[in-house]
Design a protein around this motif. Structure first.
Motif, PDB file in Angstrom:
ATOM      1  N   LYS A   1       0.709  -1.322  -0.019  1.00 53.03           N
ATOM      2  CA  LYS A   1       0.123  -0.127   0.060  1.00 53.03           C
ATOM      3  C   LYS A   1       0.713   1.308  -0.095  1.00 53.03           C
ATOM      4  O   LYS A   1       1.619   1.584   0.866  1.00 53.03           O
ATOM      5  CB  LYS A   1      -0.973  -0.097   1.261  1.00 53.03           C
TER       6      LYS A   1
ATOM      7  N   VAL B   1       0.972   5.280  -0.430  1.00 49.82           N
ATOM      8  CA  VAL B   1       0.352   6.699  -0.578  1.00 49.82           C
ATOM      9  C   VAL B   1       1.273   7.902  -0.829  1.00 49.82           C
ATOM     10  O   VAL B   1       2.196   7.978  -0.492  1.00 49.82           O
ATOM     11  CB  VAL B   1      -0.141   7.080   0.872  1.00 49.82           C
TER      12      VAL B   1
ATOM     13  N   GLU C   1      -1.238  -1.307  -4.270  1.00 46.30           N
ATOM     14  CA  GLU C   1      -2.537  -0.422  -4.026  1.00 46.30           C
ATOM     15  C   GLU C   1      -1.946   0.899  -3.779  1.00 46.30           C
ATOM     16  O   GLU C   1      -1.262   1.265  -2.912  1.00 46.30           O
ATOM     17  CB  GLU C   1      -3.071  -1.169  -2.683  1.00 46.30           C
TER      18      GLU C   1
ATOM     19  N   HIS D   1      -2.406   5.085  -3.514  1.00 48.63           N
ATOM     20  CA  HIS D   1      -3.500   6.199  -3.232  1.00 48.63           C
ATOM     21  C   HIS D   1      -2.824   7.563  -3.502  1.00 48.63           C
ATOM     22  O   HIS D   1      -1.729   7.448  -3.255  1.00 48.63           O
ATOM     23  CB  HIS D   1      -3.848   6.010  -1.759  1.00 48.63           C
TER      24      HIS D   1
ATOM     25  N   THR E   1     -13.604  10.783  -2.608  1.00 48.22           N
ATOM     26  CA  THR E   1     -12.597   9.586  -3.066  1.00 48.22           C
ATOM     27  C   THR E   1     -13.129   8.896  -4.036  1.00 48.22           C
ATOM     28  O   THR E   1     -14.319   8.324  -4.143  1.00 48.22           O
ATOM     29  CB  THR E   1     -12.699   8.599  -1.687  1.00 48.22           C
TER      30      THR E   1
ATOM     31  N   ILE F   1      -6.627   5.037  -6.590  1.00 50.78           N
ATOM     32  CA  ILE F   1      -7.356   5.859  -5.394  1.00 50.78           C
ATOM     33  C   ILE F   1      -7.101   7.443  -5.167  1.00 50.78           C
ATOM     34  O   ILE F   1      -6.061   7.494  -4.402  1.00 50.78           O
ATOM     35  CB  ILE F   1      -7.620   4.943  -4.221  1.00 50.78           C
TER      36      ILE F   1
ATOM     37  N   HIS G   1      -7.892  10.680  -3.292  1.00 50.27           N
ATOM     38  CA  HIS G   1      -8.534  11.129  -2.195  1.00 50.27           C
ATOM     39  C   HIS G   1      -8.521  12.785  -2.206  1.00 50.27           C
ATOM     40  O   HIS G   1      -7.194  13.204  -2.107  1.00 50.27           O
ATOM     41  CB  HIS G   1      -8.157  10.744  -0.595  1.00 50.27           C
TER      42      HIS G   1
ATOM     43  N   ILE H   1      -6.056   3.832   5.737  1.00 50.97           N
ATOM     44  CA  ILE H   1      -5.282   3.193   4.782  1.00 50.97           C
ATOM     45  C   ILE H   1      -4.308   2.268   5.358  1.00 50.97           C
ATOM     46  O   ILE H   1      -4.250   1.168   4.942  1.00 50.97           O
ATOM     47  CB  ILE H   1      -4.697   4.108   3.820  1.00 50.97           C
TER      48      ILE H   1
END
Length: 310
Positions: free
Chosen positions: A2, A4, A34, A36, A54, A61, A63, A88
């Motif tokens: 993940k 970000v 994944e 973001h 979102t 993804i 936001h 997250i």
């Protein structure tokens, strides 16, 4: 993993950092991560581009958070940033620019357990426009050096930026050089649907597409156009397009065109071009011009070269 990316602004906002983040997150998503993006729901002119929301865009993804009413230049606080990161639970937080969200990511790191990547995009080179931001710049860098042990990696684009990091007090062993920006391979095979020569009715077209802002130096291209008029014995146009980031400067450009009697040569189009329009005009122009007074990651230059326009 993940991952970000926290960035001050994101597409459809236009800018070098936005383009770098966009290309990076797209590639990471393609590789199965994944991914973001956390940003504000405004562009870099502080115009609202979406409601706080979102959404999923091209496998990423996104936001979009409300900014604080407190703004220093392009820097602000993002409402609910902490909530988003804690929900997250990312493995990596990649923070762009020397903005408050970098220090927030550092502060929450131990509670969530992620790694922090800091990519400042060489603010010393690109310049800081806002007077208050200029006053805070050096103290903020000093605070970052004090907290550098909580940053896992600093990303520099060039050896020059790496040396600036080191001179500022950042441990050289923490700095990795990644050569941004890059243009997607697909541009090499791009086929334009319209020709800017036909649009402007000219044999030669010189194009500059960028935000209209004093640091972008569009006035230099306009002044150069006066010399070209006296030098060339052919019909030519200078096409300058992009969103207005500095209204006062745009008025100055318009007045300069009138004063130099270039209204039949210089075309000012103060709007955001659609991606297809931008690529069509760049790829069919004779020359792409860049007259920035301060610029570090001129993505449009790389795009132009890949499209085959010198």
């Amino acid at each position: 993993m993940k991952i970000v990316h926290i960035t001050p602004f994101y597409r459809p906002s236009i800018g070098g950092v936005e383009e770098i983040v966009y290309n990076t997150v797209k590639e990471l998503a393609k590789r199965g991560h994944e991914v973001h993006v956390v940003s504000v729901n405004y562009d870099n002119r502080w115009k609202e581009i979406a409601k706080p929301s979102t959404v999923v865009e091209e496998g990423v993804i996104v936001h979009r958070l409300r900014p604080s009413f407190i703004k220093i230049g392009y820097a602000t606080l993002m409402h609910d940033l902490k909530k988003v990161l804690f929900e997250i639970k990312p493995d990596i937080v990649h923070s762009h620019n020397l903005h408050p969200h970098l220090f927030q990511a550092i502060a929450w790191k131990s509670k969530v357990g992620y790694k922090v990547v800091a990519q400042l995009h060489f603010p010393k080179m690109t310049g800081v426009d806002n007077l208050v931001a200029k006053m805070f710049f050096e103290p903020t860098m000093k605070i970052l050096t004090w907290n550098q042990n909580n940053v896992d990696v600093f990303i520099a684009h060039t050896q020059l930026e790496k040396q600036w990091f080191i001179n500022s007090g950042i441990n050289g062993g923490k700095i990795s050089i990644i050569k941004y920006p890059c243009a997607p391979d697909s541009l090499a095979a791009y086929v334009p649907k319209r020709d800017i020569h036909e649009l402007l009715g000219s044999d030669i077209v010189i194009t500059y597409i960028s935000r209209i802002h004093r640091r972008k130096g569009q006035h230099l291209l306009i002044k150069a156009s006066e010399h070209l008029r006296n030098y060339l014995n052919r019909n030519f146009k200078v096409y300058i397009a992009g969103p207005i980031s500095d209204q006062k400067y745009f008025i100055e450009l318009h007045n300069l065109v009138q004063r130099l009697s270039l209204s039949g040569i210089v075309v000012l189009e103060p709007r955001i071009l659609r991606e297809e329009e931008k690529l069509d005009y760049m790829s069919t122009s004779n020359i792409f011009a860049l007259t920035s007074l301060m610029d570090y990651t001129p993505v449009a230059v790389f795009e132009s070269l890949v499209l085959g326009t010198p």
